[in-house]
Motif scaffolding. Structure first.
Motif, PDB file in Angstrom:
ATOM      1  N   ALA A 182       0.828  -1.209   0.000  1.00 15.56           N
ATOM      2  CA  ALA A 182       0.000   0.000   0.000  1.00 15.56           C
ATOM      3  C   ALA A 182       0.859   1.255   0.000  1.00 15.56           C
ATOM      4  O   ALA A 182       0.500   2.272  -0.620  1.00 15.56           O
ATOM      5  CB  ALA A 182      -0.938   0.002   1.207  1.00 15.56           C
ATOM      6  N   ASP A 183       2.013   1.196   0.660  1.00 13.58           N
ATOM      7  CA  ASP A 183       2.876   2.371   0.761  1.00 13.58           C
ATOM      8  C   ASP A 183       3.432   2.818  -0.580  1.00 13.58           C
ATOM      9  O   ASP A 183       3.911   3.941  -0.715  1.00 13.58           O
ATOM     10  CB  ASP A 183       4.042   2.086   1.717  1.00 13.58           C
ATOM     11  N   GLN A 184       3.384   1.955  -1.575  1.00 17.34           N
ATOM     12  CA  GLN A 184       3.899   2.341  -2.884  1.00 17.34           C
ATOM     13  C   GLN A 184       2.990   3.330  -3.596  1.00 17.34           C
ATOM     14  O   GLN A 184       3.348   3.859  -4.651  1.00 17.34           O
ATOM     15  CB  GLN A 184       4.142   1.088  -3.731  1.00 17.34           C
ATOM     16  N   LEU A 194      -3.637   3.114  -5.731  1.00 22.68           N
ATOM     17  CA  LEU A 194      -3.643   1.720  -5.300  1.00 22.68           C
ATOM     18  C   LEU A 194      -2.894   0.897  -6.343  1.00 22.68           C
ATOM     19  O   LEU A 194      -3.399   0.639  -7.437  1.00 22.68           O
ATOM     20  CB  LEU A 194      -5.077   1.208  -5.169  1.00 22.68           C
ATOM     21  N   ASN A 195      -1.645   0.540  -6.013  1.00 21.65           N
ATOM     22  CA  ASN A 195      -0.851  -0.284  -6.916  1.00 21.65           C
ATOM     23  C   ASN A 195      -1.277  -1.734  -6.710  1.00 21.65           C
ATOM     24  O   ASN A 195      -0.939  -2.360  -5.709  1.00 21.65           O
ATOM     25  CB  ASN A 195       0.633  -0.085  -6.624  1.00 21.65           C
ATOM     26  N   TYR A 196      -2.006  -2.266  -7.669  1.00 19.30           N
ATOM     27  CA  TYR A 196      -2.823  -3.459  -7.448  1.00 19.30           C
ATOM     28  C   TYR A 196      -2.142  -4.787  -7.771  1.00 19.30           C
ATOM     29  O   TYR A 196      -2.408  -5.804  -7.156  1.00 19.30           O
ATOM     30  CB  TYR A 196      -4.099  -3.333  -8.294  1.00 19.30           C
ATOM     31  N   GLY A 364       7.247  -5.814  -6.074  1.00 18.85           N
ATOM     32  CA  GLY A 364       6.351  -4.860  -5.434  1.00 18.85           C
ATOM     33  C   GLY A 364       5.087  -4.682  -6.235  1.00 18.85           C
ATOM     34  O   GLY A 364       4.801  -5.442  -7.158  1.00 18.85           O
ATOM     35  N   ALA A 365       4.357  -3.676  -5.866  1.00 17.61           N
ATOM     36  CA  ALA A 365       3.054  -3.445  -6.472  1.00 17.61           C
ATOM     37  C   ALA A 365       3.165  -2.507  -7.659  1.00 17.61           C
ATOM     38  O   ALA A 365       3.910  -1.533  -7.637  1.00 17.61           O
ATOM     39  CB  ALA A 365       2.106  -2.862  -5.427  1.00 17.61           C
ATOM     40  N   THR A 435      13.826  -8.581  -1.000  1.00 19.97           N
ATOM     41  CA  THR A 435      13.172  -7.873  -2.101  1.00 19.97           C
ATOM     42  C   THR A 435      13.405  -6.386  -1.939  1.00 19.97           C
ATOM     43  O   THR A 435      13.617  -5.890  -0.835  1.00 19.97           O
ATOM     44  CB  THR A 435      11.662  -8.160  -2.138  1.00 19.97           C
ATOM     45  N   PHE A 436      13.372  -5.684  -3.040  1.00 16.97           N
ATOM     46  CA  PHE A 436      13.577  -4.236  -3.022  1.00 16.97           C
ATOM     47  C   PHE A 436      12.740  -3.611  -4.123  1.00 16.97           C
ATOM     48  O   PHE A 436      12.289  -4.297  -5.048  1.00 16.97           O
ATOM     49  CB  PHE A 436      15.067  -3.892  -3.209  1.00 16.97           C
ATOM     50  N   ASN A 437      12.525  -2.316  -4.028  1.00 14.08           N
ATOM     51  CA  ASN A 437      11.755  -1.626  -5.061  1.00 14.08           C
ATOM     52  C   ASN A 437      12.030  -0.131  -5.003  1.00 14.08           C
ATOM     53  O   ASN A 437      12.091   0.448  -3.912  1.00 14.08           O
ATOM     54  CB  ASN A 437      10.256  -1.884  -4.898  1.00 14.08           C
ATOM     55  N   TYR A 438      12.222   0.464  -6.148  1.00 11.77           N
ATOM     56  CA  TYR A 438      12.466   1.913  -6.231  1.00 11.77           C
ATOM     57  C   TYR A 438      11.148   2.688  -6.208  1.00 11.77           C
ATOM     58  O   TYR A 438      10.129   2.220  -6.731  1.00 11.77           O
ATOM     59  CB  TYR A 438      13.209   2.243  -7.523  1.00 11.77           C
ATOM     60  N   LEU A 439      11.186   3.874  -5.621  1.00 15.64           N
ATOM     61  CA  LEU A 439      10.003   4.738  -5.558  1.00 15.64           C
ATOM     62  C   LEU A 439      10.141   5.999  -6.413  1.00 15.64           C
ATOM     63  O   LEU A 439       9.157   6.689  -6.653  1.00 15.64           O
ATOM     64  CB  LEU A 439       9.721   5.132  -4.103  1.00 15.64           C
ATOM     65  N   TYR A 440      11.359   6.296  -6.874  1.00 14.33           N
ATOM     66  CA  TYR A 440      11.560   7.563  -7.598  1.00 14.33           C
ATOM     67  C   TYR A 440      10.727   7.696  -8.878  1.00 14.33           C
ATOM     68  O   TYR A 440      10.339   8.824  -9.231  1.00 14.33           O
ATOM     69  CB  TYR A 440      13.054   7.785  -7.906  1.00 14.33           C
TER      70      TYR A 440
END
Length: 491
Positions: A182-184, A194-196, A364-365, A435-440
């Protein structure tokens, strides 16, 4: 998914569909295992006019029904609901099935549009204050989420996440989701998208091709280069990438940076560190590794000039050993993938001295859904998203789109998965907490595009790695001047 994004994935057809709906009987349904539990490409800008456009507009008189325990947002019976979805790698049959279920439950009348032209179709409507009620804002022509947020066009989705779950009313919706997903959807401290779809990114290969050639899936970068050389010697490409959409080659570059430098190297980019690229040894080694593929002639011939589906289809034709993509790939390529292709997923191989293990993956989402702030039927839009986060609708998505969602244990149990999806699920299991995921890309869309543009030049040998680092750092430094950047921080 996309943004994503992102993304985010582009579709294989540019055909828009006029409003209509289809039921679950449209095709044989492929069920997923509940025990598995776990399992976007910016190009255009949203005009600044949306900041001043609307001023109330159609959104000033919103449809509203009676709020109750079972109707927390006040969906009005008999009202109209407008849904627009990106018709890309996941298609849009799932949304038609959702709309049928929603109308049956609430007595509403849904209209549906599946399109790849999200910006072209919706930008004028956001400007006029008359957006749809639910939008899957994804694909190459998505409207940038940070731009929509800054112009006050996105509703806060906290009420949806804090509403009772349809599966277990004693739980909040947010407590039924895979942790962290959800934070994504955060922008400036608020969850507004909402990244589903739960997605993994990395390399993909054909199990059949590797078996026929006697190749072993590589775990180190040297082993990866050796397979690329063997492929070239066999008259095919080593690596295919979607040249017209450099988002995809950035999957490889950014994965290498995160795995070599660890989570600190990833966070430095998201947090706009003045040494995120220039001064980062992880970034230097990673971009040089990708450039070595170019210099040694290991790219699939012509890949720099191809779209995503063109490149992926040639890969399906055994013209390259590897392709970079997210886990929407299997569904997107269903029509061109040979029955015995045996699609497999591979985490990004390791450079020497990597901080993260080989099994670590970007996961991630993706596929951001939004409820516009000025939607005429905002209540129905909110309830639509709450329904999406039920096991019933999550299963519908799995059946129609061959992909899993952010809902924990959100699909029916007991049936076989397609090879690529199974490989992705196995990779998530093997990764565990790695696991990792970028937010930029969602926080700073202009920065994302500028880095993509630099990668396009790099892959075409028009610039060298040192210049790529310089341009990427310049994009970071420019984003750091955005006043909203102080609200975007990961620890």
């Amino acid at each position: 998914m996309g943004s994503t994004s992102a993304h985010s994935n582009e579709g294989s057809t540019s055909t828009d569909e006029a409003p209509n709906r289809g039921g679950l009987g449209r095709r044989d349904l492929i069920k997923r295992s509940a025990a598995l539990g776990l399992i976007t490409v910016p190009t255009m800008s949203f005009l600044s006019a949306c900041a001043s456009g609307g001023g109330g507009g159609e959104g000033g008189s919103q449809t509203k029904g009676k709020v109750s325990k079972d109707n927390p947002f006040g969906v009005a019976e008999g009202s109209k609901v407008e849904v627009v979805v990106f018709k890309g790698g996941y298609g849009d049959d799932y949304a038609k099935a959702w709309e049928t279920a929603f109308d049956k439950k609430w007595g509403t009348t849904s209209s549906h549009l599946g399109t790849q032209e999200i910006t072209g179709k919706l930008q004028p409507r956001f400007n006029a204050g008359n957006p749809p009620d639910v939008v899957d804002n994804s694909g190459a022509q998505q409207i940038k989420l940070d731009v929509l947020f800054k112009s006050g066009q996105l509703s806060d989705l906290a009420p949806v996440l804090d509403a009772p779950s349809l599966d277990d009313p004693t739980k909040k919706v947010r407590d039924t989701l895979i942790p962290g997903t959800a934070d994504q959807g955060l922008q400036g401290g608020k969850i507004v998208s909402l990244n589903y779809v739960y997605t993994v990114w990395g390399l993909w290969y054909s199990g059949k091709l590797f078996k026929d050639k006697g190749w072993t899936p590589p775990k180190t970068w040297d082993e990866f280069l050796a397979v690329c050389k063997a492929a070239k010697d066999a008259g095919i490409g080593g690596l295919a990438h979607q040249g017209k959409f450099p988002y995809y080659i950035n999957v490889a570059i950014m994965d290498l940076i995160a795995k070599l430098g660890g989570l600190d190297a990833m966070k430095a980019i998201d947090n706009l560190d003045p040494k995120a690229f220039v001064g980062s040894d992880a970034a230097k080694q990673s971009v040089e590794a990708i450039y070595e593929v170019v210099e040694k002639g290991y790219l699939m011939p012509g890949t720099n000039g191809l779209t995503h589906t063109e490149s992926q289809t040639r890969w399906n034709q055994y013209k390259a050993a590897f392709v970079t993509c997210g886990s929407w790939l299997e569904n997107e390529q269903l029509k061109t993938t040979p029955d015995d292709f045996d699609m497999k997923f591979l985490p990004m191989p390791l450079l020497p001295g990597s901080a993260l293990p080989f099994e670590a993956i970007r996961a991630g989402a993706g596929e951001p859904f939004i409820v516009p702030e000025k939607a005429k039927n905002k209540a129905a839009g909110q309830e639509f998203l709450r329904s999406m986060l039920s096991k019933e609708w999550s299963t519908i998505f799995a059946q129609q789109a061959n992909s899993l969602t952010i809902v924990k244990d959100g699909v029916d149990a007991g049936v076989q998965l397609r090879p690529g999806t199974k490989a992705a699920v196995d990779a998530v299991k093997a990764a565990g907490d790695n696991t990792f995921n970028y937010l930029y890309p969602n926080w700073y869309s202009e920065m994302d595009v500028e880095i993509q543009n630099a990668s396009n030049e790099l892959m075409a040998k028009r610039i060298q790695p040192a210049e790529w680092l310089k341009r990427a750092q310049a994009a970071v430094d420019k984003a750091a001047k955005d006043p909203n950047s102080k609200n975007n921080r990961r620890d």
